[in-house]
Design an enzyme around this catalytic site. Structure first.
Site, PDB file in Angstrom:
ATOM      1  N   ALA A  91       2.191   5.689  -8.467  1.00  0.00           N
ATOM      2  CA  ALA A  91       3.545   5.847  -9.008  1.00  0.00           C
ATOM      3  C   ALA A  91       3.614   5.355 -10.451  1.00  0.00           C
ATOM      4  O   ALA A  91       4.219   6.015 -11.300  1.00  0.00           O
ATOM      5  CB  ALA A  91       4.544   5.101  -8.128  1.00  0.00           C
ATOM      6  N   GLY A 136       0.823  -1.216   0.000  1.00  0.00           N
ATOM      7  CA  GLY A 136       0.000   0.000   0.000  1.00  0.00           C
ATOM      8  C   GLY A 136       0.852   1.257   0.000  1.00  0.00           C
ATOM      9  O   GLY A 136       0.458   2.290   0.541  1.00  0.00           O
ATOM     10  N   LEU A 137       2.027   1.166  -0.605  1.00  0.00           N
ATOM     11  CA  LEU A 137       2.918   2.336  -0.650  1.00  0.00           C
ATOM     12  C   LEU A 137       2.711   3.174  -1.911  1.00  0.00           C
ATOM     13  O   LEU A 137       3.552   4.014  -2.236  1.00  0.00           O
ATOM     14  CB  LEU A 137       4.388   1.893  -0.554  1.00  0.00           C
ATOM     15  CG  LEU A 137       4.834   1.331   0.794  1.00  0.00           C
ATOM     16  CD1 LEU A 137       6.281   0.873   0.741  1.00  0.00           C
ATOM     17  CD2 LEU A 137       4.664   2.362   1.908  1.00  0.00           C
ATOM     18  N   GLY A 138       1.626   2.951  -2.602  1.00  0.00           N
ATOM     19  CA  GLY A 138       1.306   3.837  -3.721  1.00  0.00           C
ATOM     20  C   GLY A 138       1.858   3.393  -5.057  1.00  0.00           C
ATOM     21  O   GLY A 138       2.206   4.231  -5.897  1.00  0.00           O
ATOM     22  N   SER A 139       1.910   2.080  -5.296  1.00  0.00           N
ATOM     23  CA  SER A 139       2.449   1.630  -6.587  1.00  0.00           C
ATOM     24  C   SER A 139       1.530   2.021  -7.747  1.00  0.00           C
ATOM     25  O   SER A 139       2.014   2.314  -8.845  1.00  0.00           O
ATOM     26  CB  SER A 139       2.696   0.123  -6.576  1.00  0.00           C
ATOM     27  OG  SER A 139       1.520  -0.564  -6.265  1.00  0.00           O
ATOM     28  N   SER A 140       0.209   2.083  -7.496  1.00  0.00           N
ATOM     29  CA  SER A 140      -0.712   2.443  -8.589  1.00  0.00           C
ATOM     30  C   SER A 140      -0.508   3.894  -9.019  1.00  0.00           C
ATOM     31  O   SER A 140      -0.444   4.206 -10.213  1.00  0.00           O
ATOM     32  CB  SER A 140      -2.171   2.280  -8.150  1.00  0.00           C
ATOM     33  OG  SER A 140      -2.385   1.004  -7.664  1.00  0.00           O
ATOM     34  N   ASP A 188      -1.887  10.907  -3.525  1.00  0.00           N
ATOM     35  CA  ASP A 188      -0.822   9.982  -3.924  1.00  0.00           C
ATOM     36  C   ASP A 188      -0.226  10.364  -5.274  1.00  0.00           C
ATOM     37  O   ASP A 188       0.985  10.236  -5.500  1.00  0.00           O
ATOM     38  CB  ASP A 188      -1.338   8.528  -3.914  1.00  0.00           C
ATOM     39  CG  ASP A 188      -2.718   8.367  -4.530  1.00  0.00           C
ATOM     40  OD1 ASP A 188      -3.301   9.372  -4.994  1.00  0.00           O
ATOM     41  OD2 ASP A 188      -3.220   7.227  -4.562  1.00  0.00           O
TER      42      ASP A 188
HETATM   43  O1  PMV Z   1      -4.607   3.551   1.391  1.00  0.00           O
HETATM   44  P1  PMV Z   1      -3.840   4.678   0.824  1.00  0.00           P
HETATM   45  O2  PMV Z   1      -2.403   4.682   1.280  1.00  0.00           O
HETATM   46  O3  PMV Z   1      -3.957   4.771  -0.660  1.00  0.00           O
HETATM   47  O4  PMV Z   1      -4.438   6.013   1.424  1.00  0.00           O
HETATM   48  C1  PMV Z   1      -5.795   6.381   1.281  1.00  0.00           C
HETATM   49  C2  PMV Z   1      -6.050   7.710   1.886  1.00  0.00           C
HETATM   50  C3  PMV Z   1      -7.497   8.171   1.885  1.00  0.00           C
HETATM   51  O5  PMV Z   1      -7.540   9.458   2.473  1.00  0.00           O
HETATM   52  C4  PMV Z   1      -8.333   7.242   2.749  1.00  0.00           C
HETATM   53  C5  PMV Z   1      -8.103   8.213   0.494  1.00  0.00           C
HETATM   54  C6  PMV Z   1      -7.616   9.349  -0.381  1.00  0.00           C
HETATM   55  O6  PMV Z   1      -7.640   9.187  -1.605  1.00  0.00           O
HETATM   56  O7  PMV Z   1      -7.233  10.407   0.132  1.00  0.00           O
END
Ligand code: PMV
Length: 296
Positions: free
Chosen positions: A94, A88-92, A135
């Site tokens: 990135a 869940g570190l933002g690969s999508s 993200d």
């Molecule tokens: O789960 P992550 O790391 O993609 O974070 C989501 C963060 C939220 O605030 C819940 C959703 C968003 O798009 O801001």
């Protein structure tokens, strides 16, 4: 001609969920990156992404880019990543940003950060239907940013020596469904949730100052408070709570879940001389330590 571009992963420091409802958040980058290569292909579009199970973000990014800049898609795209999408570190986000950057270079089209953001945000919204776009902004602007939904504010914060331990809970969270589930629950008691979001918003404003001032004690307290409010929102889990509690007991200034909750990662702001203790405590609570540089 073979063109390359890359983008980093991210970690939310403060403000998750509330950011979807118009409050700010603070997000920082991590050192693992996603790399994208583009080359001419004689045939139709071909995507080689051996590490991901679906290529929807790459496909959508190409589609939106080609439509906007009126270019063909006779290309071969290859993606590589030095981190797993399960954390869940933002690969999508990135891979979306790296694809847009690589296509801009390949077609010789100059794109501003704002243009990359607008396109990337559209891609994320098309696929997930929800999301603040924090993200995407993080993958483009790098370092630590203060962010308001839709890119209304993107402000780089001068943060030095952020010492974070990252613990993975072992559970892959589905961000979009957690956000939608919360939206559903909000319908039933709007004022209660609004109060929580507003408190989170205040924490983010205070953290913006404490982070820039390297006031780690204060920043840690704010993390603990933010985590409590995320518990109240019902997005934390027993495992994440235990990992955070253990980290603080072992000497962290503060700890919280990072992201949507339901799994993925927690972060612990930790004095340098306590890092080993905090890492062991997180492992004993069932977590896995992720080694990554922060704020890069
Ligand atoms: O789960 P992550 O790391 O993609 O974070 C989501 C963060 C939220 O605030 C819940 C959703 C968003 O798009 O801001």
């Amino acid at each position: 001609m073979n063109i390359k571009a890359s983008a980093p992963g991210k970690l939310l420091l403060f403000g998750e969920h509330a950011v979807v409802y118009g409050y700010p958040c603070i997000v920082t980058t991590v050192s693992p990156r996603v790399y994208v290569e583009v080359e001419k292909n004689s045939g139709p579009l071909k995507i080689e992404a051996p590490q991901v199970k679906d290529t929807i973000f790459v496909e959508e990014a190409i589609k939106h880019f080609c439509e906007k800049y009126k270019v063909d898609n006779k290309i071969l795209i290859k993606t590589f990543s030095n981190f797993s999408s399960k954390f869940g570190l933002g690969s999508s986000s990135a891979v979306t940003v790296a694809t847009i950057k690589a296509l801009s270079k390949f077609y010789g089209i100059e794109t501003s950060k704002k243009e990359i953001f607008d396109l990337g945000y559209k891609v994320i919204r098309t696929i997930q239907k929800v999301g603040s776009g924090f993200d995407i902004a993080s993958a483009i602007y790098g370092k630590t940013i203060y962010y308001v939904s839709g890119g209304q504010i993107i402000e780089t914060l001068s943060v030095k020596d952020l010492s974070l331990v990252i613990g993975y809970s072992g559970i892959k969270a589905d961000t979009a469904s957690i956000v939608k589930n919360l939206e559903f629950r909000i319908h039933n008691s709007e004022s209660e949730y609004k109060k929580i979001f507003s408190k989170i918003g205040k924490i983010v404003e205070e953290a913006k100052i404490s982070l820039v001032n390297s006031d780690w004690k204060k920043t840690g307290e704010l993390m603990n408070q933010n985590h409590k409010l995320l518990q109240e929102l019902g997005v934390s889990t027993e495992k994440l709570d235990n990992m955070c509690f253990s980290a603080v007991s072992a000497g962290a200034y503060g700890a919280k879940l990072s992201g949507a909750g339901g799994g993925d990662c927690m972060i612990a702001l930790t004095p340098k001389n306590k890092i080993k203790n905090v890492e062991s405590a997180i492992i004993n609570a069932g977590g896995e330590i992720i080694n990554a540089k922060i704020n890069v």
